[in-house]
Design a protein around this motif. Structure first.
Motif, mmCIF file in Angstrom:
data_model
loop_
_atom_site.group_PDB
_atom_site.id
_atom_site.type_symbol
_atom_site.label_atom_id
_atom_site.label_comp_id
_atom_site.label_asym_id
_atom_site.label_seq_id
_atom_site.Cartn_x
_atom_site.Cartn_y
_atom_site.Cartn_z
ATOM 1 N N ASP A 128 0.819 -1.225 0.000
ATOM 2 C CA ASP A 128 0.000 0.000 0.000
ATOM 3 C C ASP A 128 0.849 1.272 0.000
ATOM 4 O OD1 ASP A 128 -2.282 -1.681 0.209
ATOM 5 O OD2 ASP A 128 -2.084 -1.716 2.390
ATOM 6 N N LEU A 129 1.936 1.277 -0.758
ATOM 7 C CA LEU A 129 2.833 2.432 -0.779
ATOM 8 C C LEU A 129 2.168 3.620 -1.464
ATOM 9 C CD1 LEU A 129 5.653 3.670 -0.348
ATOM 10 C CD2 LEU A 129 6.347 2.639 -2.517
ATOM 11 N N LYS A 130 2.180 4.762 -0.780
ATOM 12 C CA LYS A 130 1.641 6.009 -1.321
ATOM 13 C C LYS A 130 2.666 7.123 -1.127
ATOM 14 C CE LYS A 130 -3.149 4.788 -0.145
ATOM 15 N NZ LYS A 130 -4.347 5.218 0.612
ATOM 16 N N ASN A 131 2.682 8.084 -2.020
ATOM 17 C CA ASN A 131 3.629 9.194 -1.944
ATOM 18 C C ASN A 131 3.026 10.368 -1.188
ATOM 19 O OD1 ASN A 131 5.602 7.848 -3.463
ATOM 20 N ND2 ASN A 131 4.723 8.539 -5.390
ATOM 21 N N GLY A 132 3.904 11.151 -0.554
ATOM 22 C CA GLY A 132 3.506 12.389 0.084
ATOM 23 C C GLY A 132 3.594 12.361 1.588
ATOM 24 N N GLY A 133 4.347 13.314 2.150
ATOM 25 C CA GLY A 133 4.490 13.439 3.597
ATOM 26 C C GLY A 133 4.399 14.890 4.028
ATOM 27 N N VAL A 134 4.027 15.099 5.289
ATOM 28 C CA VAL A 134 3.791 16.441 5.813
ATOM 29 C C VAL A 134 4.462 16.587 7.175
ATOM 30 C CG1 VAL A 134 2.029 18.090 6.566
ATOM 31 C CG2 VAL A 134 1.554 16.554 4.649
ATOM 32 N N TYR A 135 5.140 17.728 7.365
ATOM 33 C CA TYR A 135 5.595 18.163 8.682
ATOM 34 C C TYR A 135 4.669 19.299 9.113
ATOM 35 C CZ TYR A 135 9.784 15.763 7.058
ATOM 36 O OH TYR A 135 10.655 14.836 6.538
ATOM 37 N N ALA A 136 4.147 19.249 10.339
ATOM 38 C CA ALA A 136 3.146 20.211 10.786
ATOM 39 C C ALA A 136 3.632 20.964 12.012
ATOM 40 C CB ALA A 136 1.828 19.492 11.090
ATOM 41 N N ALA A 137 3.299 22.258 12.058
ATOM 42 C CA ALA A 137 3.721 23.127 13.162
ATOM 43 C C ALA A 137 2.507 23.621 13.931
ATOM 44 C CB ALA A 137 4.509 24.307 12.621
ATOM 45 N N GLY A 140 3.805 29.747 15.895
ATOM 46 C CA GLY A 140 4.616 30.561 15.000
ATOM 47 C C GLY A 140 6.083 30.191 15.057
ATOM 48 N N LYS A 141 6.576 29.898 16.263
ATOM 49 C CA LYS A 141 7.979 29.506 16.399
ATOM 50 C C LYS A 141 8.237 28.176 15.697
ATOM 51 C CE LYS A 141 12.054 30.383 18.225
ATOM 52 N NZ LYS A 141 12.811 31.595 17.875
ATOM 53 N N LYS A 142 7.309 27.242 15.845
ATOM 54 C CA LYS A 142 7.455 25.958 15.169
ATOM 55 C C LYS A 142 7.347 26.125 13.657
ATOM 56 C CE LYS A 142 7.931 23.277 18.785
ATOM 57 N NZ LYS A 142 9.179 22.503 19.030
ATOM 58 N N ALA A 143 6.551 27.066 13.200
ATOM 59 C CA ALA A 143 6.453 27.338 11.765
ATOM 60 C C ALA A 143 7.782 27.871 11.227
ATOM 61 C CB ALA A 143 5.331 28.337 11.487
ATOM 62 N N GLU A 144 8.453 28.699 12.004
ATOM 63 C CA GLU A 144 9.778 29.172 11.596
ATOM 64 C C GLU A 144 10.748 28.008 11.454
ATOM 65 O OE1 GLU A 144 11.105 32.062 14.390
ATOM 66 O OE2 GLU A 144 9.450 33.462 13.975
ATOM 67 N N GLU A 176 -7.392 22.248 13.024
ATOM 68 C CA GLU A 176 -7.145 23.585 13.564
ATOM 69 C C GLU A 176 -5.896 23.621 14.433
ATOM 70 O OE1 GLU A 176 -8.870 26.309 12.837
ATOM 71 O OE2 GLU A 176 -10.136 25.134 11.479
ATOM 72 N N ARG A 177 -5.341 22.486 14.738
ATOM 73 C CA ARG A 177 -4.178 22.417 15.628
ATOM 74 C C ARG A 177 -2.922 22.998 14.982
ATOM 75 N NH1 ARG A 177 -1.985 16.863 18.606
ATOM 76 N NH2 ARG A 177 -1.183 17.901 20.476
ATOM 77 N N TYR A 178 -2.871 22.999 13.649
ATOM 78 C CA TYR A 178 -1.626 23.341 12.960
ATOM 79 C C TYR A 178 -1.717 24.707 12.299
ATOM 80 C CZ TYR A 178 -1.136 18.345 13.661
ATOM 81 O OH TYR A 178 -1.096 17.095 14.229
ATOM 82 N N SER A 179 -0.692 25.520 12.521
ATOM 83 C CA SER A 179 -0.634 26.849 11.916
ATOM 84 C C SER A 179 0.046 26.831 10.551
ATOM 85 C CB SER A 179 0.122 27.809 12.843
ATOM 86 O OG SER A 179 1.464 27.363 13.047
ATOM 87 N N ALA A 180 0.864 25.816 10.293
ATOM 88 C CA ALA A 180 1.582 25.730 9.023
ATOM 89 C C ALA A 180 2.003 24.295 8.786
ATOM 90 C CB ALA A 180 2.810 26.652 9.024
ATOM 91 N N VAL A 181 2.225 23.974 7.518
ATOM 92 C CA VAL A 181 2.726 22.647 7.164
ATOM 93 C C VAL A 181 3.828 22.787 6.130
ATOM 94 C CG1 VAL A 181 0.522 21.501 7.625
ATOM 95 C CG2 VAL A 181 1.047 22.268 5.291
ATOM 96 N N LEU A 182 4.672 21.776 6.091
ATOM 97 C CA LEU A 182 5.708 21.666 5.075
ATOM 98 C C LEU A 182 5.483 20.339 4.362
ATOM 99 C CD1 LEU A 182 8.296 23.086 3.994
ATOM 100 C CD2 LEU A 182 9.608 21.679 5.589
ATOM 101 N N TYR A 283 -1.794 12.245 2.647
ATOM 102 C CA TYR A 283 -0.372 12.178 2.987
ATOM 103 C C TYR A 283 -0.230 11.718 4.440
ATOM 104 C CZ TYR A 283 0.577 15.061 -1.190
ATOM 105 O OH TYR A 283 0.674 15.544 -2.468
ATOM 106 N N CYS A 284 0.957 11.231 4.783
ATOM 107 C CA CYS A 284 1.263 10.989 6.189
ATOM 108 C C CYS A 284 1.691 12.301 6.836
ATOM 109 C CB CYS A 284 2.342 9.921 6.341
ATOM 110 S SG CYS A 284 3.939 10.334 5.598
ATOM 111 N N VAL A 285 1.496 12.393 8.153
ATOM 112 C CA VAL A 285 1.728 13.645 8.866
ATOM 113 C C VAL A 285 2.517 13.359 10.136
ATOM 114 C CG1 VAL A 285 0.645 15.666 9.926
ATOM 115 C CG2 VAL A 285 -0.505 14.492 8.019
ATOM 116 N N GLU A 286 3.461 14.228 10.439
ATOM 117 C CA GLU A 286 4.076 14.262 11.770
ATOM 118 C C GLU A 286 4.286 15.704 12.152
ATOM 119 O OE1 GLU A 286 8.840 14.071 11.568
ATOM 120 O OE2 GLU A 286 7.898 12.136 11.176
ATOM 121 N N ASP A 287 4.114 16.016 13.438
ATOM 122 C CA ASP A 287 4.399 17.384 13.870
ATOM 123 C C ASP A 287 5.895 17.533 14.118
ATOM 124 O OD1 ASP A 287 5.058 16.823 16.674
ATOM 125 O OD2 ASP A 287 2.915 16.510 17.004
#
Length: 433
Positions: A128-137, A140-144, A176-182, A283-287
């Motif tokens: 079940d391999l799928k592409n796409g990953g996310v880092y979440a902040a 504001g400091k974590k977004a930086e 709503e927990r995340y202010s930004a993602v990469l 996508y998969c997500v990790e903060d």
């Protein structure tokens, strides 16, 4: 290297979503009697399977000894996320060990994912391999910090990361927990136990032999190592030690420089159309907290959510009680959802948070301690172990030259000391700094 020879009983897989949805796999009998091989590998997780498959492809006769079942440890229990680099990224490596070391290790930070994908493609592994990953902040400091991450990886040859805020971020992960993602299009996710089972089948297709229920009891360091189990032994020209968090005290020198830690994962009931509302990107997500949460959707739309660390790898009595509050902070609309599975597993932590490679003598090699960042690292490790055994050790030695530091105070104090440090970073996370 001695180990007690009390009777050992192989254990079944953890009661996980992965075990319940695993592809069929053959029963592999325990080792009985004496066999010989070019290479003996201890451990049928990702590190051991990767090393064994690389070596078998190069024409080596390989035997793998597994105490329980293929993928029984972290390789069959993890979050199933493709995340590049190491638990300490290249900027930290450069600051601590210098530019030359950073260049050597930095040249390999995206290689493990390529190896994993090539295994799936070349051997037709159904995972079940799928592409796409996310880092979440979450602040504001974590977004930086996400923006720094983007700039760092761009400098090291990975320009595809996409930084998003507000509604654009919600279209990736609707919380709503995340202010930004990469967003990293080259990240991804998969069924981890099925990957391990597929790699084991690939190894066997190349002539490799895997013995399950074959815990190693002792190792004789002779000109040709002899590896003993309760019912047999393997004589080999080379030995690869790849037990990681489940090696126990078989080799005390390795145990002294690492610490098993437990992490917890739950899987919800299938969510149907709601799943696509939660993670529209699939996508998969990790903060990007120090003690991070991670989650993704399975192929049948269950939400697999992990988080929390138990230092010293004590199994928590109630996994759901630990993880469910984290899930509800991210997706409060799941307050009535049923949790179908909860399980725990161990990863191996090092003091530096960098993996440990080395030799116990000229023909016994080891790799351990991915420190929670193991999926891509273990696949790279297998290639580097294979290269070293074949006489091309430059890349292996780039890691082996790193200092392998014991935990301060020895084994007695490593758990409370590390937990105290984690508490400090948890406070920083809670303050968004």
């Amino acid at each position: 290297m001695q180990h007690s020879t009390t009777a050992y009983r192989a254990q079944p897989h953890a009661p996980s979503y992965y075990a319940a949805s695993a592809n069929p796999a053959p029963e592999r009998p325990p080792l009985q009697g004496a066999v010989s091989a070019d290479v003996c590998v201890i451990g049928a997780g990702y590190t051991g399977l990767s090393a064994a498959l690389h070596l078998a492809e190069a024409g080596f006769k390989v035997v793998v000894l597994e105490a329980n079942k293929v993928g029984w440890g972290a390789s069959g229990r993890n979050g199933g996320q493709i995340v590049h680099s190491y638990s300490r990224d290249v900027d930290v490596i450069e600051a601590k060990y210098g530019l030359d070391t950073a260049r050597a290790l930095g040249s390999m930070i995206f290689e493990g994912a390529d190896i994993l994908r090539s295994r799936v493609r070349d051997y037709g592994i159904q995972c079940d391999l799928k592409n796409g990953g996310v880092y979440a902040a979450m602040s504001g400091k974590k977004a930086e910090q996400l923006q720094h991450h983007q700039e760092l990886w761009q400098r090291w040859g990975h320009p595809g990361l996409q930084y998003m805020e507000g509604e654009a971020a919600r279209r990736i992960v609707n919380s709503e927990r995340y202010s930004a993602v990469l967003v990293d299009p080259t990240g991804g996710h998969f069924h981890p136990l099925n990957l391990a089972l597929g790699e084991a089948a690939a190894l066997e297709s190349r002539g490799g032999v895997i013995y399950e229920s074959s815990q190693v009891t002792r190792i004789e360091q002779l000109a040709s190592p002899i590896v003993h189990t309760e019912q047999g032994q393997v004589t080999a020209k080379f030995l690869v030690v790849a037990g990681n968090a489940y090696l126990g005290n078989l080799i005390p020198a390795l145990a002294a420089k690492s610490m098993p830690c437990g992490t917890q994962v739950i899987a919800t009931e299938p969510l149907g159309a709601l799943a696509d509302e939660l993670i529209p990107s699939d996508y998969c997500v990790e903060d990007n907290n120090f003690l991070l949460d991670y989650f993704r959707l399975s192929a049948d739309k269950c939400l697999i959510y992990g988080g929390g660390v138990i230092y010293g790898a004590r199994d928590p009595a109630h996994v759901e009680r630990i993880v469910r509050p984290k899930l509800l902070k991210t997706f409060p609309q799941l307050k009535n959802v049923k949790i179908d599975y909860g399980w725990t597993g161990n990863f191996l932590l090092t003091l530096s948070r960098l993996p440990q490679f080395g030799r116990l003598n000229h023909n016994i090699y080891y790799s351990q301690g991915c420190s929670g960042h193991g999926i891509t690292m273990t696949h790279l490790a297998g290639r580097l172990l294979s290269e070293a055994i074949r006489g091309q050790a430059d890349r292996f030695d780039a890691f082996a030259k790193l200092p392998h530091l014991p935990f301060p105070g020895g084994r007695l104090f490593r758990v409370p000391a590390t937990a105290l440090g984690a508490w400090y970073y948890q406070m920083r996370d809670s303050l968004g700094i």
